[in-house]
Design a protein around this motif. Structure first.
Motif, PDB file in Angstrom:
ATOM      1  N   GLY A   1      -3.370   3.823  -1.904  1.00 52.19           N
ATOM      2  CA  GLY A   1      -3.345   3.328  -3.280  1.00 52.19           C
ATOM      3  C   GLY A   1      -2.500   2.080  -3.379  1.00 52.19           C
ATOM      4  O   GLY A   1      -1.776   1.730  -2.438  1.00 52.19           O
ATOM      5  N   TRP A   2      -2.624   1.380  -4.481  1.00 53.57           N
ATOM      6  CA  TRP A   2      -1.861   0.140  -4.679  1.00 53.57           C
ATOM      7  C   TRP A   2      -1.833  -0.198  -6.152  1.00 53.57           C
ATOM      8  O   TRP A   2      -2.605   0.353  -6.934  1.00 53.57           O
ATOM      9  CB  TRP A   2      -2.499  -1.003  -3.889  1.00 53.57           C
ATOM     10  CG  TRP A   2      -3.970  -1.144  -4.180  1.00 53.57           C
ATOM     11  CD1 TRP A   2      -4.546  -1.816  -5.193  1.00 53.57           C
ATOM     12  CD2 TRP A   2      -5.025  -0.517  -3.461  1.00 53.57           C
ATOM     13  NE1 TRP A   2      -5.897  -1.671  -5.168  1.00 53.57           N
ATOM     14  CE2 TRP A   2      -6.225  -0.872  -4.102  1.00 53.57           C
ATOM     15  CE3 TRP A   2      -5.074   0.331  -2.334  1.00 53.57           C
ATOM     16  CZ2 TRP A   2      -7.469  -0.426  -3.669  1.00 53.57           C
ATOM     17  CZ3 TRP A   2      -6.320   0.763  -1.914  1.00 53.57           C
ATOM     18  CH2 TRP A   2      -7.501   0.386  -2.561  1.00 53.57           C
TER      19      TRP A   2
ATOM     20  N   VAL B   1      -0.879  -0.498   7.303  1.00 45.85           N
ATOM     21  CA  VAL B   1      -0.146   0.088   6.179  1.00 45.85           C
ATOM     22  C   VAL B   1       1.304   0.242   6.599  1.00 45.85           C
ATOM     23  O   VAL B   1       1.596   0.785   7.667  1.00 45.85           O
ATOM     24  CB  VAL B   1      -0.720   1.477   5.808  1.00 45.85           C
ATOM     25  CG1 VAL B   1       0.087   2.096   4.686  1.00 45.85           C
ATOM     26  CG2 VAL B   1      -2.185   1.368   5.442  1.00 45.85           C
ATOM     27  N   ARG B   2       2.185  -0.251   5.760  1.00 43.66           N
ATOM     28  CA  ARG B   2       3.595  -0.183   6.126  1.00 43.66           C
ATOM     29  C   ARG B   2       4.275   0.863   5.259  1.00 43.66           C
ATOM     30  O   ARG B   2       4.201   0.805   4.033  1.00 43.66           O
ATOM     31  CB  ARG B   2       4.220  -1.536   5.876  1.00 43.66           C
ATOM     32  CG  ARG B   2       5.630  -1.643   6.361  1.00 43.66           C
ATOM     33  CD  ARG B   2       6.097  -3.034   6.079  1.00 43.66           C
ATOM     34  NE  ARG B   2       7.197  -3.404   6.931  1.00 43.66           N
ATOM     35  CZ  ARG B   2       7.536  -4.667   7.123  1.00 43.66           C
ATOM     36  NH1 ARG B   2       6.846  -5.635   6.564  1.00 43.66           N
ATOM     37  NH2 ARG B   2       8.561  -4.942   7.878  1.00 43.66           N
ATOM     38  N   LEU B   3       4.913   1.819   5.914  1.00 43.52           N
ATOM     39  CA  LEU B   3       5.566   2.894   5.181  1.00 43.52           C
ATOM     40  C   LEU B   3       7.026   2.988   5.585  1.00 43.52           C
ATOM     41  O   LEU B   3       7.390   2.656   6.716  1.00 43.52           O
ATOM     42  CB  LEU B   3       4.870   4.231   5.478  1.00 43.52           C
ATOM     43  CG  LEU B   3       3.401   4.330   5.035  1.00 43.52           C
ATOM     44  CD1 LEU B   3       2.805   5.637   5.519  1.00 43.52           C
ATOM     45  CD2 LEU B   3       3.274   4.201   3.519  1.00 43.52           C
TER      46      LEU B   3
ATOM     47  N   TRP C   1      -6.836   5.888 -11.231  1.00 40.85           N
ATOM     48  CA  TRP C   1      -6.301   6.836 -10.258  1.00 40.85           C
ATOM     49  C   TRP C   1      -5.797   6.167  -8.984  1.00 40.85           C
ATOM     50  O   TRP C   1      -5.002   6.715  -8.257  1.00 40.85           O
ATOM     51  CB  TRP C   1      -7.310   7.927  -9.925  1.00 40.85           C
ATOM     52  CG  TRP C   1      -8.695   7.406  -9.574  1.00 40.85           C
ATOM     53  CD1 TRP C   1      -9.761   7.339 -10.391  1.00 40.85           C
ATOM     54  CD2 TRP C   1      -9.093   6.864  -8.323  1.00 40.85           C
ATOM     55  NE1 TRP C   1     -10.825   6.796  -9.756  1.00 40.85           N
ATOM     56  CE2 TRP C   1     -10.452   6.494  -8.480  1.00 40.85           C
ATOM     57  CE3 TRP C   1      -8.467   6.665  -7.104  1.00 40.85           C
ATOM     58  CZ2 TRP C   1     -11.179   5.920  -7.458  1.00 40.85           C
ATOM     59  CZ3 TRP C   1      -9.202   6.110  -6.091  1.00 40.85           C
ATOM     60  CH2 TRP C   1     -10.537   5.723  -6.262  1.00 40.85           C
ATOM     61  N   VAL C   2      -6.262   4.978  -8.740  1.00 41.23           N
ATOM     62  CA  VAL C   2      -5.828   4.349  -7.503  1.00 41.23           C
ATOM     63  C   VAL C   2      -4.333   4.036  -7.544  1.00 41.23           C
ATOM     64  O   VAL C   2      -3.641   4.111  -6.561  1.00 41.23           O
ATOM     65  CB  VAL C   2      -6.644   3.064  -7.238  1.00 41.23           C
ATOM     66  CG1 VAL C   2      -6.126   2.348  -6.005  1.00 41.23           C
ATOM     67  CG2 VAL C   2      -8.106   3.420  -7.057  1.00 41.23           C
TER      68      VAL C   2
ATOM     69  N   ILE D   1       0.860  -1.187   0.000  1.00 43.92           N
ATOM     70  CA  ILE D   1       0.000   0.000   0.000  1.00 43.92           C
ATOM     71  C   ILE D   1       0.896   1.236   0.000  1.00 43.92           C
ATOM     72  O   ILE D   1       1.920   1.263   0.672  1.00 43.92           O
ATOM     73  CB  ILE D   1      -0.909   0.015   1.256  1.00 43.92           C
ATOM     74  CG1 ILE D   1      -1.800  -1.230   1.261  1.00 43.92           C
ATOM     75  CG2 ILE D   1      -1.736   1.288   1.315  1.00 43.92           C
ATOM     76  CD1 ILE D   1      -2.638  -1.376   2.512  1.00 43.92           C
ATOM     77  N   PHE D   2       0.556   2.232  -0.801  1.00 39.54           N
ATOM     78  CA  PHE D   2       1.271   3.505  -0.712  1.00 39.54           C
ATOM     79  C   PHE D   2       0.246   4.636  -0.635  1.00 39.54           C
ATOM     80  O   PHE D   2      -0.963   4.404  -0.794  1.00 39.54           O
ATOM     81  CB  PHE D   2       2.255   3.689  -1.864  1.00 39.54           C
ATOM     82  CG  PHE D   2       1.737   3.268  -3.210  1.00 39.54           C
ATOM     83  CD1 PHE D   2       0.907   4.120  -3.939  1.00 39.54           C
ATOM     84  CD2 PHE D   2       2.079   2.029  -3.742  1.00 39.54           C
ATOM     85  CE1 PHE D   2       0.435   3.736  -5.182  1.00 39.54           C
ATOM     86  CE2 PHE D   2       1.605   1.654  -4.984  1.00 39.54           C
ATOM     87  CZ  PHE D   2       0.781   2.503  -5.717  1.00 39.54           C
TER      88      PHE D   2
END
Lengths: 291, 350
Positions: free
Chosen positions: B318-319, B301-303, B344-345, B267-268
Motif C-alpha cells: 500500500g501507499w 520495497v524498503r521496510l 483501501w490501498v 511503500i508499506f
C-alpha cells in the motif's frame, strides 16, 4: 642438498657475466694501474719499476697539456650545448605540431649513424670551397675556409659534429621524461597563472631532474670517450689543435707503442672521470626530487 | 559573491557531442553539484568552465562578464583536480602559494595568505612536508588550499572525494561544505555519487548524455523527479518504475500512456492492497529491502528493521495517494495528473 643446488644454479647464471666483466673490465683496469708505474718493456729489456716516473713525464709533456686543455674546452661546450639542444628539441617534438613523427625521426637519425659515417658526411660539409658550408657562405661573399685544416677552427668543427651526433640521442630521454609528466600538473599550473616559461622552470624541469642527471653522466662520458671522428678527420692535427685525451692515449699506445706512458695517461683520465662522477652523485643527487 | 552563467554551451569531440546546449546559472555563494553517470559530460563541462577546453559554441559569464574566451588563469576560477595535481617536488607551503608566486606576489603577502588558509584546512603542521609524505585526505586539503588561497570567486572540484576511503569521505564532505559556507564562494563540484550530491549541494544538476535532465534542489529532485532517468538515478534503491498493468490487481485503472513511479521507502504493508510475492530480502541493519514480484515486474520495497518475511511469502503493498509519480511511457517525462485510487490501498499498515 637444496642449498648447494641453489648455489650451483646461481653460480652458473652469474658465471658468464662475471667472466666477461673480469676479463674485459676489472683485469684491464688493474693491469693498467700496475703498468702505469712500470716502464715500457722493449726487446730484451723487461719492464722496470719507475714509480711516478710516467706521471712526472706527463707534467712536462706539452702534447698532454694541449690534449688536456682541448678536452676540457671540448667537454665544456659539448655537454651543455648538446643537453640544451636536446631539451629544446624534445619540447618541440612533444608539442602538438604538424609532422611531429617526421621531425622526431629526423632529430634521431644522427644517433643511429656510426660515428665514422658521420665523420665522412661532415668531411664533405667542411671541405674548403666545395663543401656545403663554404658553398652556402660563398653566397655572402665568404668561403674558402679550411675548417678542419687550421688550428683556430678545427677543434670547434669537431665540437659541432659531436653536438650534432649527441643531441638527438639525449632528446629521446628528455622526450620520454616529458611524456611521464602528468598533464593535470601542467593544467593545474596553467590554471594558477603560470605562463609557458614558468611552467617549464617550476614544474617541467624540476620533474625531469633525474633524467637530466642521467643525461649529464652520459654526456660527460661521451665527451671523453667519443674520438672516432678525430681519428677519421684530423688525427689530432693540425699542430695538436684537435688532440683529445683518449685520442692521445690511443696514439701513444698504438702508434708510438709506449704502453707504459699510455697506461699512466689512462689512469689520469680514469681519476678525472671518477672525480666528476663523485661530484655528480654526491652533490647533485641530493638536490634531485625522485618520484 | 558571484554568479556564474552558462548559456547554450556545446562541446564536440570530433563527431561526438559531449555537452549539448547546456544552460545553468548559479546563485550567489551557492554549492552546485554536477551529477551523472560516467561519460555524461560532467567533467567536460567543468573543464569548459575552467577554460582547460575550448567551447564549440555558447558562452560562459562570471558576474555578467564574458569569460568564454579568456585564458583559464584570467577567469577568476580555481579548481581542485580529481588526482589533486599537487607538484611532487614542492613542499605543502610552496604548493599552496604556487599561484601567488607565479603571479609575482610579494613573499610577505604570500606568507600572510598562507597563514590565513593553512589553519582553515588543518595544514599548519604539515607545511614543510612533500605531497608523497601526506595521506590522501591531507593531499586533498592541500589541493583545496591551493584553490582557496587566491580567493577566486568560483571554485571547481572534480570528483573531490573519489580517492578517499569511506570514513574520510564523510568527514571531508562536511568540511568542504562548511568551508564553502564560511568563505561564501560559489562551488561547483562534479560527482557520480548521488549521496554526495544530495547531502552537500544547494542545487543538483543531473546530466545525461551531455544534457541537463533536471537542475533543482535535492528535495525537488527526490520528490518530483522530472523524468524516469532522474527517478531511477536518485534514491537507493532507486524508484520503482512500473507498467500500469501491474495495478489492475488492486483494482486501479491508469491510462496506458503512463508509467508509474513509486519509491521503495514509500511503500508499506497493508491487509488488502497490491499483491506480490517476495523473491528475496536484503538486510542492511536499520532497514531491509525486499524484492517483490508484482505481476511479473520486480518492485523494491524498503521496510524498517528486519521484518519476519521469508522469500515466497505473499504481501499486500500500500501507499499514500501522493506517493505515485506519473511519467510519459514514451518520453519518460514527468506528467502531472491525478490518479483515482481506492481508499483501501492507503489503509493503515498491517
Amino acid at each position: 642438498m637444496k642449498m648447494s643446488r641453489n648455489f650451483l644454479i646461481s653460480f652458473a647464471l652469474l658465471f658468464p657475466a662475471a667472466v666477461l666483466l673480469i676479463a674485459f673490465t676489472f683485469y684491464p683496469t688493474v693491469a693498467t694501474l700496475i703498468d702505469s708505474v712500470y716502464s715500457t718493456p722493449r726487446g730484451r729489456r723487461p719492464a722496470a719499476f719507475v714509480g711516478t716516473g710516467n706521471f712526472e713525464r706527463m707534467v712536462a709533456d706539452p702534447v698532454f697539456h694541449r690534449a688536456f686543455i682541448n678536452n676540457l674546452i671540448y667537454a665544456a661546450v659539448v655537454i651543455p650545448v648538446s643537453m640544451g639542444l636536446a631539451l629544446a628539441m624534445a619540447l618541440l617534438v612533444n608539442a602538438r605540431i604538424k609532422g611531429r613523427g617526421f621531425v622526431r625521426l629526423a632529430y634521431f637519425t644522427p644517433t643511429i649513424l656510426p660515428m665514422i659515417a658521420v665523420a665522412n658526411i661532415w668531411m664533405f660539409f667542411y671541405t674548403p670551397d666545395y663543401g656545403l658550408i663554404d658553398q652556402f657562405l660563398r653566397l655572402f661573399g665568404w668561403g674558402g675556409t679550411n675548417w678542419l685544416g687550421q688550428s683556430s677552427t678545427a677543434l670547434w668543427a669537431l665540437i659541432v659534429i659531436t653536438i650534432w651526433k649527441l643531441a638527438g640521442f639525449f632528446m629521446i630521454f628528455y622526450l620520454a621524461a616529458l611524456q611521464q609528466i602528468p598533464p593535470t600538473l601542467l593544467e593545474a599550473a596553467t590554471l594558477e597563472g603560470a605562463n609557458y616559461f614558468q611552467r617549464l622552470r617550476r614544474v617541467i624541469l624540476p620533474l625531469m631532474m633525474p633524467t637530466t642527471l642521467f643525461i649529464l653522466i652520459n654526456a660527460v662520458i661521451e665527451a671523453f670517450r667519443l674520438v672516432d671522428h678525430v681519428i677519421a678527420l684530423t688525427r689530432g692535427g693540425p699542430n695538436n689543435s684537435t688532440q683529445l685525451l683518449l685520442h692521445y692515449i690511443y696514439q701513444v699506445a698504438f702508434n708510438f707503442w709506449d704502453t707504459a706512458y699510455a697506461a699512466a695517461l689512462s689512469v689520469v683520465m680514469l681519476v678525472l672521470l671518477g672525480l666528476i662522477a663523485l661530484f655528480q652523485f654526491g652533490f647533485l643527487d641530493k638536490r634531485i626530487h625522485y618520484r | 559573491m558571484s554568479v556564474l552563467t552558462i548559456r547554450g554551451l556545446n562541446k564536440f569531440w570530433g563527431d561526438t557531442h559531449v555537452v549539448r546546449d547546456l544552460d545553468l546559472e548559479t546563485r550567489e555563494g551557492e554549492f552546485i553539484a554536477l551529477l551523472g553517470p560516467s561519460g555524461c559530460g560532467k567533467s567536460t563541462t567543468l573543464r569548459l568552465i575552467a577554460g582547460l577546453e575550448d567551447a564549440s559554441s555558447g558562452e560562459i559569464l562570471l558576474d555578467g562578464k564574458q569569460i568564454t574566451n579568456l585564458p583559464s588563469a584570467k577567469r577568476g576560477i580555481s579548481m581542485v583536480f580529481q588526482s589533486y595535481a599537487l607538484f611532487p617536488h614542492l613542499t605543502v607551503a610552496d604548493n599552496i602559494t604556487f599561484g601567488l608566486s607565479v603571479r609575482g606576489e610579494s613573499r610577505k603577502s604570500q606568507s600572510e595568505k598562507l597563514a590565513r588558509v593553512a589553519p582553515l584546512l588543518g595544514l599548519k603542521d604539515l607545511l614543510d612536508r612533500r605531497p608523497s609524505q601526506l595521506s590522501g585526505g591531507q593531499q586533498q586539503r592541500v589541493a583545496l588550499g591551493r584553490a582557496l588561497i587566491a580567493s577566486a570567486p568560483v571554485c571547481l572540484l572534480d570528483e573531490p572525494l573519489s580517492n578517499l576511503d569511506a570514513s574520510l569521505r564523510a568527514e571531508m564532505r562536511n568540511e568542504i561544505r562548511s568551508l564553502q559556507r564560511r568563505l561564501g564562494i560559489t562551488m561547483i563540484f562534479v560527482t557520480h555519487d548521488q549521496t554526495e550530491a544530495m547531502s552537500m549541494a544547494d542545487r543538483v544538476a543531473l546530466l545525461r548524455n551531455g544534457r541537463i535532465e533536471q537542475f533543482d534542489t535535492p528535495e525537488v529532485l527526490y520528490s518530483r523527479p522530472a523524468s524516469t532517468f532522474v527517478a531511477k538515478f536518485i534514491g537507493a534503491p532507486p524508484m520503482n518504475i512500473l507498467d500500469v498493468g501491474a495495478f489492475k490487481a488492486c483494482g486501479m485503472t491508469i491510462d496506458g500512456k503512463f508509467k508509474v513511479g513509486l519509491r521503495p521507502e514509500e511503500i508499506f504493508l497493508v491487509e488488502r492492497g497490491l499483491p506480490g510475492r517476495v523473491t528475496h530480502a536484503e538486510y542492511f541493519g536499520a532497514d531491509s529491502v525486499l524484492s517483490v514480484d508484482v505481476e511479473g515486474v520486480q518492485c523494491a520495497v524498503r521496510l524498517q528493521g528486519r521484518p519476519a518475511i521469508v522469500p515466497g511469502a505473499t504481501l499486500h503493498l500500500g501507499w499514500n495517494a501522493d506517493a505515485l509519480h506519473l511519467f510519459d511511457a514514451e518520453t519518460g517525462l514527468r506528467q502531472e495528473a491525478a490518479v483515482a485510487q481506492p481508499d483501501w490501498v492507503q489503509l493503515q499498515p498491517a
